[in-house]
Design an enzyme around this catalytic site. Structure first.
Site, short mmCIF file in Angstrom:
data_model
loop_
_atom_site.label_atom_id
_atom_site.label_comp_id
_atom_site.label_asym_id
_atom_site.label_seq_id
_atom_site.Cartn_x
_atom_site.Cartn_y
_atom_site.Cartn_z
N LYS A 13 0.89 -0.92 0.04
CA LYS A 13 0.01 -0.07 -0.01
C LYS A 13 1.18 1.16 0.11
O LYS A 13 0.70 2.13 -0.78
CB LYS A 13 -0.90 0.19 1.28
CG LYS A 13 -1.80 -1.11 1.24
CD LYS A 13 -2.84 -0.96 2.76
CE LYS A 13 -2.20 -0.88 3.79
NZ LYS A 13 -1.61 -2.22 4.15
N ARG A 88 -8.85 1.11 9.47
CA ARG A 88 -8.46 -0.24 9.79
C ARG A 88 -9.54 -0.90 10.68
O ARG A 88 -9.56 -2.03 10.94
CB ARG A 88 -7.15 -0.48 10.50
CG ARG A 88 -5.85 -0.58 9.68
CD ARG A 88 -4.79 -0.56 10.81
NE ARG A 88 -3.52 -1.35 10.37
CZ ARG A 88 -2.61 -0.80 9.68
NH1 ARG A 88 -2.49 0.26 9.33
NH2 ARG A 88 -1.35 -1.46 9.53
N ARG A 127 11.64 -6.69 4.23
CA ARG A 127 11.56 -5.38 4.15
C ARG A 127 12.67 -4.38 4.79
O ARG A 127 13.02 -4.65 5.91
CB ARG A 127 10.25 -4.79 4.41
CG ARG A 127 10.08 -3.32 4.04
CD ARG A 127 8.24 -3.28 4.16
NE ARG A 127 7.70 -3.54 5.37
CZ ARG A 127 6.45 -3.31 5.35
NH1 ARG A 127 5.66 -2.85 4.48
NH2 ARG A 127 5.55 -3.69 6.71
N ARG A 153 12.26 -2.03 10.30
CA ARG A 153 11.11 -1.94 11.15
C ARG A 153 11.13 -2.77 12.44
O ARG A 153 11.18 -4.00 11.92
CB ARG A 153 9.92 -1.66 10.47
CG ARG A 153 9.73 -0.45 9.76
CD ARG A 153 8.34 -0.58 9.10
NE ARG A 153 7.06 -1.09 9.72
CZ ARG A 153 5.92 -0.74 9.24
NH1 ARG A 153 5.85 -0.25 7.80
NH2 ARG A 153 4.90 -1.32 9.63
N ARG A 164 -0.03 -9.38 12.59
CA ARG A 164 -0.73 -8.30 11.93
C ARG A 164 -1.67 -8.82 11.02
O ARG A 164 -2.68 -7.98 11.06
CB ARG A 164 0.38 -7.38 11.34
CG ARG A 164 0.93 -6.25 12.54
CD ARG A 164 2.42 -5.94 12.13
NE ARG A 164 2.53 -5.10 11.14
CZ ARG A 164 3.29 -4.86 10.17
NH1 ARG A 164 4.48 -5.57 10.36
NH2 ARG A 164 3.28 -3.94 9.42
P1 AMP Z 1 1.39 0.20 8.91
O1 AMP Z 1 2.65 1.17 8.70
O2 AMP Z 1 0.26 0.73 8.39
O3 AMP Z 1 1.85 -1.17 8.92
O4 AMP Z 1 1.14 0.42 10.71
C1 AMP Z 1 2.14 -0.16 11.46
C2 AMP Z 1 1.39 -0.18 12.89
O5 AMP Z 1 0.84 1.05 13.46
C3 AMP Z 1 0.23 -1.23 12.81
O6 AMP Z 1 0.61 -2.57 13.03
C4 AMP Z 1 -0.58 -0.52 14.32
O7 AMP Z 1 -0.12 -1.21 15.43
C5 AMP Z 1 -0.48 0.84 13.95
N1 AMP Z 1 -1.47 1.49 12.93
C6 AMP Z 1 -1.27 2.05 11.98
N2 AMP Z 1 -2.33 2.57 11.43
C7 AMP Z 1 -3.33 2.28 12.23
C8 AMP Z 1 -4.66 2.19 12.19
N3 AMP Z 1 -5.45 3.21 11.17
N4 AMP Z 1 -5.32 2.02 13.49
C9 AMP Z 1 -4.88 1.33 14.29
N5 AMP Z 1 -3.37 1.14 14.49
C10 AMP Z 1 -2.85 1.56 13.37
#
Ligand code: AMP
Length: 207
Positions: A13, A88, A127, A153, A164
């Site tokens: 994404k 989400r 990654r 990360r 996740r």
């Molecule tokens: P991402 O970079 O989108 O994979 O997000 C990394 C982490 O940030 C996720 O595993 C969640 O812990 C938190 N996170 C990011 N976006 C959201 C969201 N919209 N709602 C809740 N937690 C989020």
């Protein structure tokens, strides 16, 4: 245009959003990136985000929605945005609808980037990120050039990748019917070269 890129963590994404930004003149809004920036600043809020992020758990809706409200009302997002990693949960989707309605806007399209769990785990664990440029690499598919310093990360381990994905299936997939009922969802195959996936996404966007 207001566009949601939807899919499991690691579907691409973020990578695809960055490619669409230039072509459409609207910013990428990634709640994950906003939270990582807050965490890096060492703020109290950042520490609270970290408690959830490091375990692959969702940050509570109220905190995420507040973050989004602040970001969405910034000037660069006045003509639309590409939402990446948000909404989400169903509560976040409903909050986004009302935030956009206040601005006289609505979601125009939800593009699902479809990638199976096994592929995701392989992608996520390989990654790497260059913190200086924000560019993403993969140790096998897109290795960083010599001399480029990359980091992994903290939440990109195999265990967290599975966690996740579980969270995606349990909490995030139920968001889709909300948009399917409005006829806004298009699914694209997320496996293939980056350009191929971009072309598939462009093909389903409103003209
Ligand atoms: P991402 O970079 O989108 O994979 O997000 C990394 C982490 O940030 C996720 O595993 C969640 O812990 C938190 N996170 C990011 N976006 C959201 C969201 N919209 N709602 C809740 N937690 C989020």
């Amino acid at each position: 245009m207001d566009l949601i890129l939807f899919g499991p963590p690691g579907a691409g994404k973020g990578t695809q959003a960055k490619r669409l930004v230039a072509a459409h003149g609207i910013p990428q809004i990634s709640t994950g990136d906003l939270m990582r920036a807050e965490r890096k600043s060492g703020s109290e809020l950042g520490k609270r985000f970290d408690e959830y992020m490091s375990q692959g758990k969702l940050v509570p809706d109220a905190m995420v929605i507040e973050l989004m409200e602040k970001r969405l009302t910034q000037d660069d997002a006045k003509d639309g945005a590409i939402f990446d990693g948000f909404p989400r949960t169903v509560a976040q989707a409903e909050a986004l609808d009302s935030l956009l309605a206040k601005l006289g806007r609505k979601i125009d399209k939800v593009v699902v980037i479809d990638v199976a769990r096994e592929e995701i785990v392989e992608r996520v664990t390989g990654r790497r990120l260059c913190e200086e440029t924000g560019r993403e690499y993969h140790i096998r598919y897109n290795p960083p050039p010599p001399g480029v310093k990359v980091t992994q990360r903290g939440d990109d381990t195999e265990e967290t990748a599975h966690k996740r994905y579980d969270t995606f299936e349990q909490n995030t997939l139920p968001v889709l019917p909300h948009y399917e009922a409005k006829g806004l969802v298009a699914k694209v195959n997320g496996v293939g070269a980056l350009d191929e996936v971009t072309t598939r996404i462009e093909a389903v966007l409103p003209s």
